[in-house]
Write a protein that holds these residues in place. Structure first.
Motif, PDB file in Angstrom:
ATOM      1  N   MET A   1     -13.054 -66.579  -6.352  1.00  0.00           N
ATOM      2  CA  MET A   1     -11.734 -66.712  -5.752  1.00  0.00           C
ATOM      3  C   MET A   1     -10.960 -67.868  -6.383  1.00  0.00           C
ATOM      4  O   MET A   1      -9.791 -67.747  -6.712  1.00  0.00           O
ATOM      5  N   ASN A   2     -11.610 -68.995  -6.583  1.00  0.00           N
ATOM      6  CA  ASN A   2     -10.947 -70.138  -7.197  1.00  0.00           C
ATOM      7  C   ASN A   2     -10.508 -69.826  -8.618  1.00  0.00           C
ATOM      8  O   ASN A   2      -9.452 -70.258  -9.059  1.00  0.00           O
ATOM      9  N   ALA A   3     -11.349 -69.091  -9.343  1.00  0.00           N
ATOM     10  CA  ALA A   3     -11.011 -68.728 -10.720  1.00  0.00           C
ATOM     11  C   ALA A   3      -9.772 -67.852 -10.746  1.00  0.00           C
ATOM     12  O   ALA A   3      -8.908 -67.999 -11.612  1.00  0.00           O
ATOM     13  N   LYS A   4      -9.666 -66.928  -9.780  1.00  0.00           N
ATOM     14  CA  LYS A   4      -8.498 -66.050  -9.741  1.00  0.00           C
ATOM     15  C   LYS A   4      -7.238 -66.835  -9.422  1.00  0.00           C
ATOM     16  O   LYS A   4      -6.169 -66.556  -9.942  1.00  0.00           O
ATOM     17  N   LYS A   5      -7.355 -67.826  -8.532  1.00  0.00           N
ATOM     18  CA  LYS A   5      -6.192 -68.653  -8.210  1.00  0.00           C
ATOM     19  C   LYS A   5      -5.749 -69.470  -9.418  1.00  0.00           C
ATOM     20  O   LYS A   5      -4.563 -69.723  -9.617  1.00  0.00           O
ATOM     21  N   PHE A   6      -6.719 -69.864 -10.227  1.00  0.00           N
ATOM     22  CA  PHE A   6      -6.407 -70.656 -11.420  1.00  0.00           C
ATOM     23  C   PHE A   6      -5.618 -69.827 -12.424  1.00  0.00           C
ATOM     24  O   PHE A   6      -4.742 -70.340 -13.106  1.00  0.00           O
ATOM     25  N   ARG A   7      -5.915 -68.527 -12.494  1.00  0.00           N
ATOM     26  CA  ARG A   7      -5.214 -67.643 -13.428  1.00  0.00           C
ATOM     27  C   ARG A   7      -3.940 -67.135 -12.762  1.00  0.00           C
ATOM     28  O   ARG A   7      -3.910 -66.042 -12.200  1.00  0.00           O
ATOM     29  N   CYS A   8      -2.901 -67.908 -12.864  1.00  0.00           N
ATOM     30  CA  CYS A   8      -1.677 -67.642 -12.112  1.00  0.00           C
ATOM     31  C   CYS A   8      -0.441 -67.457 -12.985  1.00  0.00           C
ATOM     32  O   CYS A   8       0.672 -67.329 -12.465  1.00  0.00           O
ATOM     33  N   LEU A   9      -0.600 -67.449 -14.311  1.00  0.00           N
ATOM     34  CA  LEU A   9       0.556 -67.360 -15.201  1.00  0.00           C
ATOM     35  C   LEU A   9       0.629 -65.990 -15.855  1.00  0.00           C
ATOM     36  O   LEU A   9      -0.337 -65.516 -16.457  1.00  0.00           O
ATOM     37  N   SER A  10       1.773 -65.350 -15.758  1.00  0.00           N
ATOM     38  CA  SER A  10       1.994 -64.065 -16.414  1.00  0.00           C
ATOM     39  C   SER A  10       2.394 -64.274 -17.868  1.00  0.00           C
ATOM     40  O   SER A  10       2.648 -65.409 -18.312  1.00  0.00           O
ATOM     41  N   GLY A  11       2.483 -63.184 -18.600  1.00  0.00           N
ATOM     42  CA  GLY A  11       2.891 -63.268 -19.997  1.00  0.00           C
ATOM     43  C   GLY A  11       4.293 -63.833 -20.155  1.00  0.00           C
ATOM     44  O   GLY A  11       4.549 -64.658 -21.038  1.00  0.00           O
ATOM     45  N   SER A  12       5.228 -63.401 -19.294  1.00  0.00           N
ATOM     46  CA  SER A  12       6.598 -63.909 -19.401  1.00  0.00           C
ATOM     47  C   SER A  12       6.676 -65.395 -19.057  1.00  0.00           C
ATOM     48  O   SER A  12       7.484 -66.138 -19.633  1.00  0.00           O
ATOM     49  N   THR A  13       5.817 -65.854 -18.140  1.00  0.00           N
ATOM     50  CA  THR A  13       5.790 -67.283 -17.810  1.00  0.00           C
ATOM     51  C   THR A  13       5.268 -68.090 -18.990  1.00  0.00           C
ATOM     52  O   THR A  13       5.796 -69.166 -19.297  1.00  0.00           O
ATOM     53  N   LEU A  14       4.232 -67.577 -19.639  1.00  0.00           N
ATOM     54  CA  LEU A  14       3.721 -68.251 -20.839  1.00  0.00           C
ATOM     55  C   LEU A  14       4.792 -68.325 -21.920  1.00  0.00           C
ATOM     56  O   LEU A  14       4.944 -69.349 -22.603  1.00  0.00           O
ATOM     57  N   LYS A  15       5.544 -67.249 -22.085  1.00  0.00           N
ATOM     58  CA  LYS A  15       6.621 -67.244 -23.078  1.00  0.00           C
ATOM     59  C   LYS A  15       7.678 -68.277 -22.732  1.00  0.00           C
ATOM     60  O   LYS A  15       8.220 -68.950 -23.628  1.00  0.00           O
ATOM     61  N   LEU A  16       7.981 -68.417 -21.444  1.00  0.00           N
ATOM     62  CA  LEU A  16       8.968 -69.402 -21.016  1.00  0.00           C
ATOM     63  C   LEU A  16       8.479 -70.816 -21.293  1.00  0.00           C
ATOM     64  O   LEU A  16       9.242 -71.666 -21.784  1.00  0.00           O
ATOM     65  N   ILE A  17       7.205 -71.084 -21.008  1.00  0.00           N
ATOM     66  CA  ILE A  17       6.624 -72.400 -21.285  1.00  0.00           C
ATOM     67  C   ILE A  17       6.712 -72.704 -22.783  1.00  0.00           C
ATOM     68  O   ILE A  17       7.125 -73.799 -23.189  1.00  0.00           O
ATOM     69  N   ALA A  18       6.327 -71.721 -23.601  1.00  0.00           N
ATOM     70  CA  ALA A  18       6.364 -71.910 -25.053  1.00  0.00           C
ATOM     71  C   ALA A  18       7.791 -72.120 -25.543  1.00  0.00           C
ATOM     72  O   ALA A  18       8.044 -72.967 -26.410  1.00  0.00           O
ATOM     73  N   ALA A  19       8.738 -71.361 -24.983  1.00  0.00           N
ATOM     74  CA  ALA A  19      10.136 -71.465 -25.415  1.00  0.00           C
ATOM     75  C   ALA A  19      10.708 -72.844 -25.083  1.00  0.00           C
ATOM     76  O   ALA A  19      11.425 -73.446 -25.901  1.00  0.00           O
ATOM     77  N   VAL A  20      10.412 -73.359 -23.889  1.00  0.00           N
ATOM     78  CA  VAL A  20      10.907 -74.688 -23.493  1.00  0.00           C
ATOM     79  C   VAL A  20      10.310 -75.772 -24.387  1.00  0.00           C
ATOM     80  O   VAL A  20      11.018 -76.677 -24.854  1.00  0.00           O
ATOM     81  N   CYS A  21       8.989 -75.680 -24.633  1.00  0.00           N
ATOM     82  CA  CYS A  21       8.337 -76.666 -25.509  1.00  0.00           C
ATOM     83  C   CYS A  21       8.920 -76.614 -26.913  1.00  0.00           C
ATOM     84  O   CYS A  21       9.145 -77.654 -27.550  1.00  0.00           O
ATOM     85  N   MET A  22       9.174 -75.411 -27.403  1.00  0.00           N
ATOM     86  CA  MET A  22       9.742 -75.241 -28.734  1.00  0.00           C
ATOM     87  C   MET A  22      11.161 -75.811 -28.802  1.00  0.00           C
ATOM     88  O   MET A  22      11.533 -76.474 -29.780  1.00  0.00           O
ATOM     89  N   LEU A  23      11.951 -75.580 -27.778  1.00  0.00           N
ATOM     90  CA  LEU A  23      13.312 -76.115 -27.731  1.00  0.00           C
ATOM     91  C   LEU A  23      13.294 -77.636 -27.767  1.00  0.00           C
ATOM     92  O   LEU A  23      14.076 -78.266 -28.494  1.00  0.00           O
TER      93      LEU A  23
END
Length: 239
Positions: A1-23
């Motif tokens: 259960m804890n492992a599932k809660k840890f995995r909370c980021l979707s593909g679009s969220t990862l893209k947003l994180i990468a885009a902000v860092c890149m900017l």
């Protein structure tokens, strides 16, 4: 259960994180470096301009997280896309579209052969793992896979793509160990020892929940050349 809660980021969220860092990274290089630091070089500790240098270094460090995340998402796209030819063509088209904004923002010139934008790296990495998969399926020699990887590395190095052969190695490792998250993280971090801050990207990568998220993939494709073009214009206006 804890492992599932840890995995909370979707593909679009990862893209947003990468885009902000890149900017953040590109803003530091295109604006702070060219318009503030370079005209005032050399930078001495204790001077007012040194604070800008510290900010520049912090922003560039944050930017290191973007590339590994994009490489991880490239492998996800490679594995799950319904049409790899269209995927590769899309990477190629946006590589061409992005080249002028890339040179304009980060090299202060309309055209340069010194460095090619990251879409070329991602395209070569995509073709490399595609070749590896074909070899695996046809049960050809493992040495042929090594030859394909070396060819991809040489192509990236010869074309002077962003992250060059080091980027291809990372992409290959993420593909090869895609079913083993712990080994994938270790191998990826080892390949990034030349840029240790980039290893932090495996924190959000390992929080990926396997879901696509919002269907806005073309927003992120367009964001790359668009944000570079805007940064280039801002830099010129400051000058």
């Amino acid at each position: 259960m804890n492992a599932k809660k840890f995995r909370c980021l979707s593909g679009s969220t990862l893209k947003l994180i990468a885009a902000v860092c890149m900017l953040i990274d590109h803003a530091a290089f295109s604006i702070i470096y060219y318009d503030i630091l370079l005209p005032n070089a050399p930078i001495m500790e204790g001077t007012p301009i040194y604070k800008w240098y510290v900010l520049y270094r912090v922003m560039r460090t944050i930017g290191r997280l973007a590339f590994p995340v994009y490489c991880f998402l490239l492998i996800e796209g490679f594995v799950y896309t319904s049409n790899r030819r269209k995927y590769a063509l899309r990477l190629f088209v946006f590589a061409l579209i992005s080249e002028f904004p890339f040179d304009f923002a980060l090299f202060q010139t309309p055209v340069t052969w010194e460095y090619q934008n990251v879409y070329f790296t991602l395209l070569i990495g995509f073709l490399t793992v595609w070749g590896m998969e074909i070899v695996q399926e046809k049960r050809y020699s493992f040495y042929l896979q090594i030859g394909i990887v070396l060819t991809g590395c040489l192509a990236a190095y010869a074309l002077h793509t962003d992250y060059d052969y080091k980027g291809i190695i990372l992409i290959v490792l993420l593909y090869y160990f895609r079913f083993h998250p712990a080994i994938r993280t270790l191998a990826g971090c080892i390949s990034l020892l030349w840029e240790p801050a980039a290893c932090l990207a495996f924190i959000p990568i390992n929080m990926y929940n396997g879901k696509r998220g919002l269907p806005i993939k073309y927003v992120f494709y367009v964001f790359y050349p668009l944000h570079l073009l805007i940064l280039g214009v801002i830099s010129r206006l400051i000058i």
